[in-house]
Design a protein around this motif. Structure first.
Motif, PDB file in Angstrom:
ATOM      1  N   ALA A 219       0.736  -0.805  -0.078  1.00 49.22           N
ATOM      2  CA  ALA A 219       0.309   0.122  -0.523  1.00 49.22           C
ATOM      3  C   ALA A 219       1.024   1.175   0.063  1.00 49.22           C
ATOM      4  CB  ALA A 219      -0.960   0.034   1.214  1.00 49.22           C
ATOM      5  N   ARG A 220       1.779   1.127   0.832  1.00 43.20           N
ATOM      6  CA  ARG A 220       2.529   2.275   0.920  1.00 43.20           C
ATOM      7  C   ARG A 220       3.494   2.384  -0.640  1.00 43.20           C
ATOM      8  NH1 ARG A 220       4.629  -0.335   5.365  1.00 43.20           N
ATOM      9  NH2 ARG A 220       3.882   0.688   7.763  1.00 43.20           N
ATOM     10  N   ARG A 221       4.108   1.661  -1.107  1.00 44.24           N
ATOM     11  CA  ARG A 221       4.621   1.762  -2.307  1.00 44.24           C
ATOM     12  C   ARG A 221       3.898   2.084  -3.889  1.00 44.24           C
ATOM     13  NH1 ARG A 221       8.949  -2.683  -5.195  1.00 44.24           N
ATOM     14  NH2 ARG A 221       9.304  -1.454  -6.860  1.00 44.24           N
ATOM     15  N   ALA A 263      -4.808 -11.175  -4.658  1.00 42.19           N
ATOM     16  CA  ALA A 263      -5.606 -10.358  -4.326  1.00 42.19           C
ATOM     17  C   ALA A 263      -6.152  -8.981  -3.988  1.00 42.19           C
ATOM     18  CB  ALA A 263      -7.192 -10.107  -4.233  1.00 42.19           C
ATOM     19  N   HIS A 264      -4.377  -8.986  -2.539  1.00 48.23           N
ATOM     20  CA  HIS A 264      -4.171  -7.832  -2.105  1.00 48.23           C
ATOM     21  C   HIS A 264      -3.297  -6.990  -3.403  1.00 48.23           C
ATOM     22  CE1 HIS A 264      -3.668 -10.318   2.335  1.00 48.23           C
ATOM     23  NE2 HIS A 264      -4.907 -10.056   1.361  1.00 48.23           N
ATOM     24  N   ILE A 265      -3.080  -7.467  -3.814  1.00 51.33           N
ATOM     25  CA  ILE A 265      -2.351  -5.812  -4.830  1.00 51.33           C
ATOM     26  C   ILE A 265      -2.489  -5.618  -5.637  1.00 51.33           C
ATOM     27  CG2 ILE A 265      -0.330  -6.193  -6.272  1.00 51.33           C
ATOM     28  CD1 ILE A 265       1.943  -7.516  -4.615  1.00 51.33           C
ATOM     29  N   LEU A 266      -3.786  -6.841  -6.157  1.00 49.10           N
ATOM     30  CA  LEU A 266      -4.813  -6.459  -7.316  1.00 49.10           C
ATOM     31  C   LEU A 266      -5.766  -5.108  -6.934  1.00 49.10           C
ATOM     32  CD1 LEU A 266      -5.438  -9.341  -9.353  1.00 49.10           C
ATOM     33  CD2 LEU A 266      -3.708  -7.577  -9.775  1.00 49.10           C
ATOM     34  N   GLY A 267      -6.354  -5.657  -5.344  1.00 48.88           N
ATOM     35  CA  GLY A 267      -7.077  -4.575  -4.730  1.00 48.88           C
ATOM     36  C   GLY A 267      -6.299  -3.243  -4.707  1.00 48.88           C
ATOM     37  N   THR A 268      -5.081  -3.520  -4.210  1.00 47.74           N
ATOM     38  CA  THR A 268      -4.672  -2.087  -3.598  1.00 47.74           C
ATOM     39  C   THR A 268      -4.319  -1.057  -5.186  1.00 47.74           C
ATOM     40  OG1 THR A 268      -3.455  -2.552  -1.958  1.00 47.74           O
ATOM     41  CG2 THR A 268      -2.518  -1.603  -2.934  1.00 47.74           C
ATOM     42  N   HIS A 270      -6.193  -1.658  -7.673  1.00 44.75           N
ATOM     43  CA  HIS A 270      -7.900  -0.700  -8.037  1.00 44.75           C
ATOM     44  C   HIS A 270      -8.257   0.075  -6.940  1.00 44.75           C
ATOM     45  CE1 HIS A 270     -12.203  -1.087  -6.872  1.00 44.75           C
ATOM     46  NE2 HIS A 270     -12.392  -1.123  -8.588  1.00 44.75           N
ATOM     47  N   ARG A 271      -7.915   0.151  -5.225  1.00 48.38           N
ATOM     48  CA  ARG A 271      -7.822   1.057  -4.316  1.00 48.38           C
ATOM     49  C   ARG A 271      -6.841   2.481  -5.232  1.00 48.38           C
ATOM     50  NH1 ARG A 271      -8.887   1.215   1.497  1.00 48.38           N
ATOM     51  NH2 ARG A 271      -8.341   3.534   1.809  1.00 48.38           N
ATOM     52  N   ALA A 272      -6.217   2.620  -5.473  1.00 47.25           N
ATOM     53  CA  ALA A 272      -5.120   3.679  -6.653  1.00 47.25           C
ATOM     54  C   ALA A 272      -5.684   3.891  -7.583  1.00 47.25           C
ATOM     55  CB  ALA A 272      -3.675   3.234  -6.115  1.00 47.25           C
ATOM     56  N   GLY A 273      -6.607   3.800  -8.287  1.00 46.91           N
ATOM     57  CA  GLY A 273      -6.866   4.162  -9.592  1.00 46.91           C
ATOM     58  C   GLY A 273      -5.966   3.774 -10.731  1.00 46.91           C
ATOM     59  N   LEU A 274      -4.823   2.554 -10.438  1.00 41.32           N
ATOM     60  CA  LEU A 274      -3.998   2.114 -11.464  1.00 41.32           C
ATOM     61  C   LEU A 274      -4.255   1.054 -12.296  1.00 41.32           C
ATOM     62  CD1 LEU A 274      -0.777   2.825  -8.845  1.00 41.32           C
ATOM     63  CD2 LEU A 274      -1.388   4.001 -10.934  1.00 41.32           C
ATOM     64  N   LEU A 275      -5.501   0.354 -12.627  1.00 38.98           N
ATOM     65  CA  LEU A 275      -5.618  -0.465 -13.243  1.00 38.98           C
ATOM     66  C   LEU A 275      -5.572  -0.149 -14.391  1.00 38.98           C
ATOM     67  CD1 LEU A 275      -8.543  -2.504 -11.371  1.00 38.98           C
ATOM     68  CD2 LEU A 275      -5.797  -3.019 -11.533  1.00 38.98           C
ATOM     69  N   ASP A 276      -6.222   1.216 -15.222  1.00 41.36           N
ATOM     70  CA  ASP A 276      -5.615   1.925 -16.277  1.00 41.36           C
ATOM     71  C   ASP A 276      -4.303   1.250 -17.132  1.00 41.36           C
ATOM     72  OD1 ASP A 276      -8.403   2.115 -17.364  1.00 41.36           O
ATOM     73  OD2 ASP A 276      -8.466   4.285 -16.882  1.00 41.36           O
ATOM     74  N   GLU A 277      -3.267   1.560 -16.223  1.00 39.52           N
ATOM     75  CA  GLU A 277      -1.784   2.241 -16.156  1.00 39.52           C
ATOM     76  C   GLU A 277      -1.435   0.702 -16.661  1.00 39.52           C
ATOM     77  OE1 GLU A 277      -3.104   5.954 -14.100  1.00 39.52           O
ATOM     78  OE2 GLU A 277      -3.279   4.029 -14.413  1.00 39.52           O
ATOM     79  N   VAL A 278      -2.259  -0.474 -15.094  1.00 34.14           N
ATOM     80  CA  VAL A 278      -1.969  -2.205 -15.375  1.00 34.14           C
ATOM     81  C   VAL A 278      -2.337  -2.248 -17.379  1.00 34.14           C
ATOM     82  CG1 VAL A 278      -2.468  -4.434 -14.600  1.00 34.14           C
ATOM     83  CG2 VAL A 278      -2.065  -2.736 -12.826  1.00 34.14           C
ATOM     84  N   LEU A 387      -7.541  -5.177   3.089  1.00 37.98           N
ATOM     85  CA  LEU A 387      -6.936  -3.784   2.229  1.00 37.98           C
ATOM     86  C   LEU A 387      -7.619  -2.389   3.151  1.00 37.98           C
ATOM     87  CD1 LEU A 387      -8.239  -4.506  -1.323  1.00 37.98           C
ATOM     88  CD2 LEU A 387      -5.974  -4.290  -0.670  1.00 37.98           C
ATOM     89  N   GLU A 388      -8.628  -2.596   3.501  1.00 38.41           N
ATOM     90  CA  GLU A 388      -8.604  -0.890   4.699  1.00 38.41           C
ATOM     91  C   GLU A 388      -7.749  -1.292   5.955  1.00 38.41           C
ATOM     92  OE1 GLU A 388     -11.532   1.237   4.679  1.00 38.41           O
ATOM     93  OE2 GLU A 388     -12.058   0.604   2.697  1.00 38.41           O
ATOM     94  N   ARG A 389      -7.327  -2.436   6.877  1.00 38.68           N
ATOM     95  CA  ARG A 389      -6.196  -2.424   6.859  1.00 38.68           C
ATOM     96  C   ARG A 389      -5.112  -1.601   6.996  1.00 38.68           C
ATOM     97  NH1 ARG A 389      -6.668  -6.965   8.449  1.00 38.68           N
ATOM     98  NH2 ARG A 389      -8.389  -7.184   9.514  1.00 38.68           N
ATOM     99  N   ALA A 390      -4.703  -2.332   6.092  1.00 39.79           N
ATOM    100  CA  ALA A 390      -3.069  -1.811   5.363  1.00 39.79           C
ATOM    101  C   ALA A 390      -2.702  -0.479   4.778  1.00 39.79           C
ATOM    102  CB  ALA A 390      -3.528  -3.503   3.853  1.00 39.79           C
ATOM    103  N   PHE A 391      -4.067  -0.303   4.370  1.00 36.76           N
ATOM    104  CA  PHE A 391      -4.600   1.394   4.169  1.00 36.76           C
ATOM    105  C   PHE A 391      -4.004   1.959   5.545  1.00 36.76           C
ATOM    106  CE2 PHE A 391      -5.265  -0.085  -0.244  1.00 36.76           C
ATOM    107  CZ  PHE A 391      -4.295   1.448  -1.002  1.00 36.76           C
ATOM    108  N   ALA A 392      -4.797   1.619   6.370  1.00 35.75           N
ATOM    109  CA  ALA A 392      -4.897   2.468   7.491  1.00 35.75           C
ATOM    110  C   ALA A 392      -3.250   2.381   7.965  1.00 35.75           C
ATOM    111  CB  ALA A 392      -6.197   1.391   8.288  1.00 35.75           C
TER     112      ALA A 392
END
Length: 397
Positions: A219-221, A263-268, A270-278, A387-392
């Protein structure tokens, strides 16, 4: 002779003898696996994974191993792609895992150049391609390849260090200890990292802490990303084109692959708005490989970035020390069991394995990753909570 001179001479003789004993001990125990003088079960048969520049040691081992098939990549390939798997062993007598934790593709191509310059030509390359290396990558003004000429000198220094340094002596002692430790950090002769130390951590603490720590790091990266303006002008794509050029020149078969992100990475992403970049990354990879194929290179590209039952593997709950995950050590690294399926998909002509797919330029447009991640997160409260926990934890909530 004065007492002072006598003492000085005695000190020099003692020091010389001590260094000779240390050097002989290091050569016999051979903790870095560079000499091969003696191999005794219970003494030095198991080699540790040293806390030093692992890429230099792997290259030195590869030069002795004379591999006819190579695995290139970062820690995901180092841990997840086992050169001893049957589908690879059927195609090569001396497969070797040259993947290096933290290494970018540029460093791996330099290693390949060093092997080719030494007269070792593999006939097969398995090349892991990393999305994370594009995060915060800059488009370069100069896009020509820059070889390295210091690797031979570096290798000579590494072999010398393996004999005379206190670091090597300490690793020799650790090697003796590792023979009786089922969870020692080790490195196999063929370059594979079996991650025995993670087995020990998971047994002691359960898998939940491993997944949680990695999820926060990811999440940090990902949260701090800056996407490059031109993918094809980044160091990774310059290195990829150089690798495919070398493969064409030396008649080497290449199987490139993306990593099966949990899925932790895929979800992260997604949350960062990077799936178009993928999707843009996949398209640029496919176009690059297609261009090399059109020039005569024997190369294919495989895509494992997808939502599947394997990549959506659930995390055992905190406090559970009995459950053992099947596919992932934690959200950043897949197990060799999943790597076996990848190898089967890429290498076996008669395989019925359906994990992963060929990625051709026209196939990227049909990619359903964004929709699949949406659907997964909508039905998996456990992953959403992870994911909520990771971002927190990463301070990004």
């Amino acid at each position: 002779m004065t007492p002072r001179r006598h003492f000085a001479r005695l000190w020099i003789v003692t020091l010389t003898l001590s260094l000779a004993v240390v050097a002989l001990f290091n050569v016999v125990i051979d903790p870095w696996g560079l000499h091969g003088l003696l191999r005794v079960k219970g003494v030095n048969a198991v080699k540790i994974r040293p806390e030093r520049a692992i890429g230099e040691l792997k290259l030195a081992r590869a030069l002795r191993h004379r591999p006819d098939a190579l695995i290139l990549g970062n820690s995901r390939a180092d841990i997840g792609i086992d050169p001893a798997h049957g589908s690879l062993a059927a195609l090569a007598q001396r497969p070797f895992n040259l993947a290096e934790p933290g290494a970018r593709l540029t460093a791996q191509v330099h290693q390949l150049e060093a092997l080719l310059a030494a007269g070792h030509r593999p006939h097969l390359l398995l090349v892991g391609l990393e999305l994370f290396d594009l995060l915060n990558a800059e488009a370069l003004r100069r896009t020509d390849w820059r070889p390295r000429d210091d690797l031979p000198a570096q290798q000579r220094a590494t072999r010398l260090q393996s004999v005379i340094t206190l670091s090597a002596f300490g690793d020799s002692l650790l090697t003796l200890r590792a023979q009786r430790d089922p969870h020692a950090a080790t490195l196999r002769d063929d370059g594979f990292n079996p991650l025995r130390d993670y087995e020990g951590m998971a047994a002691r603490e359960g898998y939940a802490p491993l997944f949680r720590q990695r999820a926060a790091e990811n999440a940090r990266r990902i949260g701090a990303h800056s996407w490059p303006s031109r993918l094809d002008a980044t160091a990774d794509f310059i290195a990829l084109r150089r690798l495919l050029e070398l493969a064409d020149q030396h008649d080497v078969r290449v199987e490139c692959f993306t990593y099966p992100y949990h899925a932790h990475i895929l979800g992260t992403l997604h949350r960062a708005g990077l799936l178009d970049e993928v999707a843009a990354w996949k398209q640029t990879l496919a176009d690059t490989v297609h261009a090399a194929t059109a020039q005569g290179a024997n190369v294919r590209l495989w895509d494992f970035v997808a939502v599947t039952p394997e990549t959506a593997e659930a995390v055992p709950p905190p406090g559970d020390r009995r459950s053992v995950t099947r596919w992932y050590w934690e959200g950043g690294h897949f197990k060799a069991a999943l790597g076996h399926r990848m190898l089967e998909r890429m290498l076996s002509a008669d395989s019925t394995e359906d994990f992963g797919r060929r990625l051709l330029p026209e196939a990227v447009a049909t990619d359903t990753l964004a929709r699949d991640v949406d659907a997964l997160l909508a039905t998996r409260a456990d992953l959403m909570a992870d994911l909520e926990r990771a971002f927190a934890t990463a301070g990004l909530d």
